[in-house]
Design an enzyme around this catalytic site. Structure first.
Site, PDB file in Angstrom:
ATOM      1  N   PHE A  47      13.294   5.740  -0.599  1.00  0.00           N
ATOM      2  CA  PHE A  47      13.113   4.311  -0.482  1.00  0.00           C
ATOM      3  C   PHE A  47      13.760   3.726   0.935  1.00  0.00           C
ATOM      4  CE2 PHE A  47      13.439  -0.045  -1.581  1.00  0.00           C
ATOM      5  CZ  PHE A  47      12.105  -0.443  -2.119  1.00  0.00           C
ATOM      6  N   HIS A 104       6.116 -15.016  -2.470  1.00  0.00           N
ATOM      7  CA  HIS A 104       5.570 -13.501  -1.958  1.00  0.00           C
ATOM      8  C   HIS A 104       6.592 -12.630  -1.639  1.00  0.00           C
ATOM      9  CE1 HIS A 104       3.542 -10.790   1.115  1.00  0.00           C
ATOM     10  NE2 HIS A 104       2.664 -10.853   0.271  1.00  0.00           N
ATOM     11  N   GLU A 107       0.892  -1.021  -0.088  1.00  0.00           N
ATOM     12  CA  GLU A 107      -0.059  -0.001   0.097  1.00  0.00           C
ATOM     13  C   GLU A 107       0.878   1.342   0.112  1.00  0.00           C
ATOM     14  OE1 GLU A 107      -2.121  -3.414   0.797  1.00  0.00           O
ATOM     15  OE2 GLU A 107      -0.483  -2.544   2.224  1.00  0.00           O
ATOM     16  N   ARG A 122      19.211  -2.359  10.636  1.00  0.00           N
ATOM     17  CA  ARG A 122      19.157  -1.390   9.803  1.00  0.00           C
ATOM     18  C   ARG A 122      18.131  -0.324  10.196  1.00  0.00           C
ATOM     19  NH1 ARG A 122      20.952  -5.937   7.797  1.00  0.00           N
ATOM     20  NH2 ARG A 122      22.340  -5.846   5.949  1.00  0.00           N
TER      21      ARG A 122
END
Length: 158
Positions: free
Chosen positions: A114, A89, A61, A128
Site C-alpha cells: 500500500f 471526497h 481505479e 514521502r
C-alpha cells in the site's frame, strides 16, 4: 509504515528471485507519482526484479487493477496520492481504496503493498515520495513490504 520507528529491513535478492511483481500507479499529481514509481522500481531492481507497471487514471481505479493483476502476479503494489480538499471526497476515496486493497489481498492471498499517500497537503506528499529532499520513500517501502510478506508466507509454507 510511518517514518518514525519504521523497521529496518531489506528483502534477500536470492529469496526474491523469480517473483512476478506488478506496480499499479494512479496518474494524478505527476511529480509525486514519478517519485513513488521510481522508488518502487528501484527497490525491485535492487532485488533483481523487473516489475510490470500499469497506469490507471486515479486512486479509486487502483483497486480493480490490483484485483485483476493479483490473478497472475505474486506481488502487487499500489501507488497513489490523495490530498485533502474542502469536501468529503477525500474521506470517501481514502476509505474505499484502503478497504478495497485490503479486500483484494485477503481474498486472493497475494500481498498488496500500500503506497497510497493520504495527506493534508501536497508538501506532505512530496516529503514521502522519495523525491530529492524527501524524508521518506513510500514507493520503495510499499514494494519491500509486499515482497517481504510474500517471502514470509512462502517460508511458512502458506
Amino acid at each position: 509504515m510511518s517514518g518514525a520507528g519504521a523497521p529496518t529491513f531489506t528483502p534477500d535478492p536470492a529469496a526474491a528471485s523469480g517473483l512476478n511483481v506488478a506496480i499499479v500507479a494512479a496518474q494524478w499529481h505527476t511529480e509525486i507519482m514519478d517519485g513513488l514509481i521510481a522508488g518502487a522500481q528501484a527497490a525491485a531492481a535492487d532485488l533483481g526484479l523487473e516489475p510490470v507497471l500499469v497506469r490507471v487514471p486515479g486512486t479509486v481505479e487502483l483497486t480493480v487493477a490490483a484485483a485483476r493483476l493479483a490473478e497472475r502476479f505474486d506481488v502487487v503494489v499500489v501507488l497513489g496520492v490523495v490530498v485533502r480538499g474542502d469536501t468529503p471526497h477525500f474521506d470517501y476515496v481514502c476509505q474505499s481504496v484502503t478497504q478495497g486493497v485490503t479486500e483484494v489481498s485477503v481474498r486472493t492471498g497475494v500481498p498488496v503493498g500500500f503506497g497510497v499517500l493520504t495527506v493534508d497537503t501536497e508538501q506532505q506528499a512530496r516529503d514521502r515520495a522519495g523525491l530529492p529532499g524527501s524524508r521518506e520513500d513510500k514507493g520503495r517501502e510499499a514494494l519491500e513490504a509486499a515482497v517481504l510478506t510474500e517471502l514470509a508466507l512462502r517460508r511458512a509454507g502458506a
